[in-house]
Scaffold this active site. Structure first.
Site, PDB file in Angstrom:
ATOM      1  N   ASP A   1       9.262  -0.413   6.964  1.00 48.09           N
ATOM      2  CA  ASP A   1       8.782  -0.412   5.600  1.00 48.09           C
ATOM      3  C   ASP A   1       9.283  -1.892   5.090  1.00 48.09           C
ATOM      4  O   ASP A   1      10.581  -2.491   5.419  1.00 48.09           O
ATOM      5  CB  ASP A   1       9.863   0.416   4.757  1.00 48.09           C
ATOM      6  CG  ASP A   1       9.480   0.525   3.292  1.00 48.09           C
ATOM      7  OD1 ASP A   1       9.352   1.506   2.943  1.00 48.09           O
ATOM      8  OD2 ASP A   1       8.693  -0.366   2.652  1.00 48.09           O
TER       9      ASP A   1
ATOM     10  N   ASP B   1       2.270  -1.783   3.614  1.00 45.99           N
ATOM     11  CA  ASP B   1       3.603  -2.362   3.838  1.00 45.99           C
ATOM     12  C   ASP B   1       4.493  -1.445   4.696  1.00 45.99           C
ATOM     13  O   ASP B   1       5.516  -1.707   4.996  1.00 45.99           O
ATOM     14  CB  ASP B   1       4.272  -2.873   2.616  1.00 45.99           C
ATOM     15  CG  ASP B   1       5.117  -1.736   1.895  1.00 45.99           C
ATOM     16  OD1 ASP B   1       4.541  -0.717   1.677  1.00 45.99           O
ATOM     17  OD2 ASP B   1       6.144  -1.772   1.532  1.00 45.99           O
ATOM     18  N   GLU B   2       3.884  -0.259   5.068  1.00 43.28           N
ATOM     19  CA  GLU B   2       4.853   0.798   5.770  1.00 43.28           C
ATOM     20  C   GLU B   2       3.946   1.436   6.880  1.00 43.28           C
ATOM     21  O   GLU B   2       2.681   1.626   6.716  1.00 43.28           O
ATOM     22  CB  GLU B   2       5.419   1.750   4.725  1.00 43.28           C
ATOM     23  CG  GLU B   2       4.736   2.564   4.105  1.00 43.28           C
ATOM     24  CD  GLU B   2       5.175   3.906   3.327  1.00 43.28           C
ATOM     25  OE1 GLU B   2       6.296   4.506   3.710  1.00 43.28           O
ATOM     26  OE2 GLU B   2       5.017   3.963   2.112  1.00 43.28           O
TER      27      GLU B   2
END
Length: 386
Positions: free
Chosen positions: A38, A129-130
């Site tokens: 993350d 973003d993860e």
DNA sequence: GCGGATCAC
DNA sequence: TATGGTGATCCGC
């Protein structure tokens, strides 16, 4: 004789819950190395990287109606993701609000996934973003350590963040220093080139992944390592920012971890489910099992099963993270406007939505298959009259 | 099958 | 001045 709800449900459901847990237990598996990566304050971090003047001031990305994320300075003022910008401005008058720049974040996301996919070609991106990475295969194959070059910056130059903490030293094999003048800010800066080594074992591999992401993007991330993705996701939050947390593939470790974990930390338990659980006296994941007989009071049978899974520290098994099908199933469009009963305005808006959706759908179909989609909007006034 | 509720990001 | 947009799943009707 007075009977409490707990007494009644205990008689009614306890046996059933114990049996259900027994069934779910059979799925338990400690053979996998699951990783959730993350990025830290992703959008904010990208803007801070690109605009050094934002680095040491409270800032957030979004608009006055909604903030997508804030940097860690702003968080000290209580400025959080999802908060309206005008409220955030009241909390923190100096707050700098930067508009969203999705193209940039998408680019960074591609850099991220291209690095991570080298460890798991079937990785699944949860969002820009993860990422969810199954490291089992790679970790089993890797038998020797790996070396990388690391660049650190010192001195007065503000064009690069001091991304690598000084005490964050993986095995440094050798180190070379040199000085130069930054072409952007014309301050002198020190460049330190290290040769760093990452060993075998999943935690070292994850260190290496995070290192490579940082060197390639100038952005830091956090990671969680666990026997399944449900746990890995929780773990990636434990040591944020710029660090990682490993939960051993061990019954005792998992049990101890889950026991004290607040229910809301688990992906899938939102505000409503948390409130329902709390009404039953369940606040920690461990309570889910001790008070399992109460679950049918507030949840459907699927809901009960999903809660028990969480309480036992098992993965979600069926959908989402463990086996994700990435194909899109719908496209939609929504917009918020002030309350109105102007039916012409509403009809017009609906019409435009339909046009846009048709355009979106046909362009996606075209690029995927080469086929052309033709849709005719007719009799619209009648269709939307009600 | 559909709309509402819920959830994630 | 001002509280988002997209996609998914589950549930009750």
């Amino acid at each position: 004789k007075v009977q409490t709800l707990s007494d009644i449900t205990k008689m009614k459901y306890e046996k059933e819950m114990v049996q259900l847990c027994g069934l779910l237990e059979k799925e338990r598996n400690y053979d996998r190395d699951c990783v959730h990566v993350d990025m830290d304050a992703f959008y904010a971090a990208v803007e801070m990287r690109d605009f050094p003047q934002l680095r040491n001031i409270p800032m957030a990305v979004g608009g006055y109606s909604m903030l997508s994320t804030s940097n860690y300075v702003a968080r000290q003022f209580g400025v959080r993701a999802g908060m309206p910008g005008f409220i955030a401005s009241r909390l923190c008058p100096q707050l700098e609000i930067v508009p969203l720049n999705f193209d940039k974040y998408t680019k960074e996301s591609r850099v991220l996934s291209s690095i991570l996919s080298q460890y798991d070609p079937n990785l699944s991106m949860g969002s820009l973003d993860e990422a969810y990475i199954d490291l089992t295969q790679y970790a089993a194959i890797r038998s020797s350590s790996v070396r990388h070059k690391r660049i650190r910056y010192g001195g007065d130059c503000v064009c690069r963040l001091p991304l690598v903490k000084d005490n964050d030293h993986p095995g440094v094999v050798q180190s070379i220093e040199r000085e130069e003048v930054c072409t952007k800010c014309s301050h002198s800066r020190k460049i330190i080139e290290d040769e760093v080594e990452f060993g075998i074992g999943r935690a070292e591999i994850v260190r290496e992944m995070r290192f490579r992401v940082e060197q390639a993007t100038g952005l830091t991330c956090s990671a969680g390592i666990a026997p399944n993705f449900m746990l890995a996701k929780v773990c990636s939050d434990q040591k944020k920012p710029n660090d990682q947390f490993e939960l051993e593939n061990d019954p005792q470790a998992v049990n101890d971890f889950i026991k004290e974990l607040p229910t809301r930390k688990v992906s899938g338990i939102g505000r409503v489910a948390e409130a329902h659980l709390s009404a039953l006296g369940i606040t920690k994941c461990g309570d889910i099992i001790t008070l399992a007989h109460l679950l049918p009071c507030a949840f459907s049978s699927l809901g009960v099963e999903s809660m028990l899974r969480i309480g036992l520290g098992l993965g979600s098994n069926m959908h989402s993270r463990d086996s994700k099908d990435s194909s899109r199933k719908s496209i939609s469009l929504e917009r918020t406007f002030s309350p109105t009963s102007d039916s012409r305005f509403l009809t017009q808006m609906l019409y435009e939505f339909c046009e846009q959706l048709i355009e979106q759908a046909s362009s996606k179909i075209k690029s995927a298959s080469g086929l052309s989609l033709k849709v005719k909007l007719s009799n619209f006034e009648t269709l939307t009259r009600t």
